[in-house]
Design a protein around this motif. Structure first.
Motif, PDB file in Angstrom:
ATOM      1  N   ASN A  53       1.496  -0.004  11.835  1.00  0.00           N
ATOM      2  CA  ASN A  53       2.465   1.013  11.432  1.00  0.00           C
ATOM      3  C   ASN A  53       2.131   1.614  10.036  1.00  0.00           C
ATOM      4  O   ASN A  53       2.240   2.836  10.118  1.00  0.00           O
ATOM      5  CB  ASN A  53       3.816   0.201  11.082  1.00  0.00           C
ATOM      6  N   LYS A  54       1.285   0.894   9.219  1.00  0.00           N
ATOM      7  CA  LYS A  54       0.797   1.548   7.996  1.00  0.00           C
ATOM      8  C   LYS A  54      -0.280   2.348   8.252  1.00  0.00           C
ATOM      9  O   LYS A  54      -0.449   3.484   7.759  1.00  0.00           O
ATOM     10  CB  LYS A  54       0.433   0.498   6.816  1.00  0.00           C
ATOM     11  N   ASN A  98      -6.652  13.391   0.855  1.00  0.00           N
ATOM     12  CA  ASN A  98      -7.366  12.790   2.051  1.00  0.00           C
ATOM     13  C   ASN A  98      -7.893  11.792   1.849  1.00  0.00           C
ATOM     14  O   ASN A  98      -7.947  10.743   2.537  1.00  0.00           O
ATOM     15  CB  ASN A  98      -8.246  13.969   2.923  1.00  0.00           C
ATOM     16  N   LYS A  99      -8.965  11.916   0.933  1.00  0.00           N
ATOM     17  CA  LYS A  99     -10.046  10.874   0.523  1.00  0.00           C
ATOM     18  C   LYS A  99      -9.291   9.569   0.016  1.00  0.00           C
ATOM     19  O   LYS A  99      -9.621   8.573   0.385  1.00  0.00           O
ATOM     20  CB  LYS A  99     -11.126  11.496  -0.607  1.00  0.00           C
ATOM     21  N   ALA A 100      -8.463   9.732  -0.687  1.00  0.00           N
ATOM     22  CA  ALA A 100      -7.789   8.702  -1.157  1.00  0.00           C
ATOM     23  C   ALA A 100      -7.055   7.914  -0.250  1.00  0.00           C
ATOM     24  O   ALA A 100      -6.940   6.549   0.014  1.00  0.00           O
ATOM     25  CB  ALA A 100      -6.674   8.913  -2.401  1.00  0.00           C
ATOM     26  N   ASN A 101      -6.324   8.746   0.756  1.00  0.00           N
ATOM     27  CA  ASN A 101      -5.762   7.732   1.977  1.00  0.00           C
ATOM     28  C   ASN A 101      -6.618   7.080   2.859  1.00  0.00           C
ATOM     29  O   ASN A 101      -6.273   6.235   3.433  1.00  0.00           O
ATOM     30  CB  ASN A 101      -4.923   8.931   2.522  1.00  0.00           C
ATOM     31  N   VAL A 113       1.010  -1.283  -0.130  1.00  0.00           N
ATOM     32  CA  VAL A 113       0.045  -0.009   0.072  1.00  0.00           C
ATOM     33  C   VAL A 113       0.853   1.304  -0.037  1.00  0.00           C
ATOM     34  O   VAL A 113       1.785   1.545   0.829  1.00  0.00           O
ATOM     35  CB  VAL A 113      -0.731  -0.028   1.321  1.00  0.00           C
ATOM     36  N   LYS A 114       0.416   2.347  -0.822  1.00  0.00           N
ATOM     37  CA  LYS A 114       1.210   3.426  -0.927  1.00  0.00           C
ATOM     38  C   LYS A 114       0.191   4.476  -0.808  1.00  0.00           C
ATOM     39  O   LYS A 114      -0.879   4.515  -1.291  1.00  0.00           O
ATOM     40  CB  LYS A 114       1.816   3.607  -2.326  1.00  0.00           C
ATOM     41  N   PHE A 115       0.674   5.499   0.099  1.00  0.00           N
ATOM     42  CA  PHE A 115      -0.152   6.667   0.067  1.00  0.00           C
ATOM     43  C   PHE A 115      -0.136   7.845  -0.731  1.00  0.00           C
ATOM     44  O   PHE A 115       1.254   7.951  -1.253  1.00  0.00           O
ATOM     45  CB  PHE A 115      -0.158   6.984   1.691  1.00  0.00           C
TER      46      PHE A 115
END
Length: 243
Positions: free
Chosen positions: A110-111, A69-72, A63-65
């Motif tokens: 952690n993620k 805001n909404k996508a995260n 998973v990559k941020f």
């Protein structure tokens, strides 16, 4: 959300503290027999041979941020759903995977901490409310998992204690006076061997063998004795359970 993060982290720390694995890794016999795995490899691509827990760990690692805001928030919901589908207790199979489950929980926390720190505090959206509901569901699931695991381990440990063979008693019974008759073998549940000792007790061979066994039991540590003759007790006793 930071307060909720602390609640989840607390539940996760309790999980890791109560269900740390000891080093014995005794393999249970009979109906409960299965292979105890070594330390898993949590890196690299997902392989068909990976367990569901290992696959979940690798999915979380991927998973990559991003910058919105909404996508995260959506990504945090996805990994929380992944956790909800992987935290369940199914008996000895789950006990064998506790190390992997502990790693999964740590990776998730952690993620989640990283992703939630990228969401603005003033961001208001239905996805945040939904995420908090999911996190509360996760906390409840962790509590349920912890309780079910403790009840299972404690229950099986009590049964194993009742059936546990005594090193001291075995050693005394193995002394040639009784050992030549195979009494120690009957005590250990090795009925076939006990019958052979008894049948040939008029010879010196059972007495000589039982003398060597007497010396072996006498010099054997209690832990090694339990591993060999009380495998279920040795297995369940390796889990650290706090009340």
């Amino acid at each position: 959300m930071n307060i909720l993060n602390d609640i989840v982290s607390g539940a996760s720390r309790q999980f890791g503290r109560e269900f740390g694995r000891a080093g014995a890794n005794t393999i249970l016999k009979g109906a409960n027999s299965y292979t105890v795995r070594e330390i898993s490899n949590y890196s690299g691509r997902i392989k068909p041979s990976d367990s569901q827990i290992i696959k979940a760990i690798k999915e979380i690692q991927k998973v990559k941020f991003v910058s919105t805001n909404k996508a995260n928030a959506s990504r945090l919901i996805d990994i929380t759903d992944l956790m909800l589908s992987n935290i369940s207790f199914t008996g000895n199979e789950t006990l064998n995977q506790l190390t992997d489950l502990n790693e999964l929980v740590n990776q998730y926390n952690n993620k989640f901490d990283h992703g939630s720190s990228l969401i603005d505090d003033d961001f208001k959206d239905k996805s945040i409310d939904y995420l908090e509901d999911k996190r509360n569901e996760f906390v409840a699931l962790m509590d349920k998992f912890n309780n079910e695991t403790k009840v299972f381990i404690n229950g099986n440990l009590e049964l194993a204690k009742q059936k546990r063979k005594s090193k001291k008693t075995t050693t005394i019974l193995a002394f040639p006076i009784l050992g030549s008759l195979g009494i120690h073998k009957f005590y250990l549940g090795q009925i076939g061997q006990g019958i052979l000792y008894f049948m040939f007790s008029f010879l010196l061979i059972p007495a000589i063998i039982s003398l060597f066994e007497f010396i072996s039991y006498l010099s054997m540590s209690t832990e090694k004795f339990d591993t060999k003759f009380n495998p279920e007790y040795s297995y369940y006793n390796q889990f650290r359970i706090t009340n």
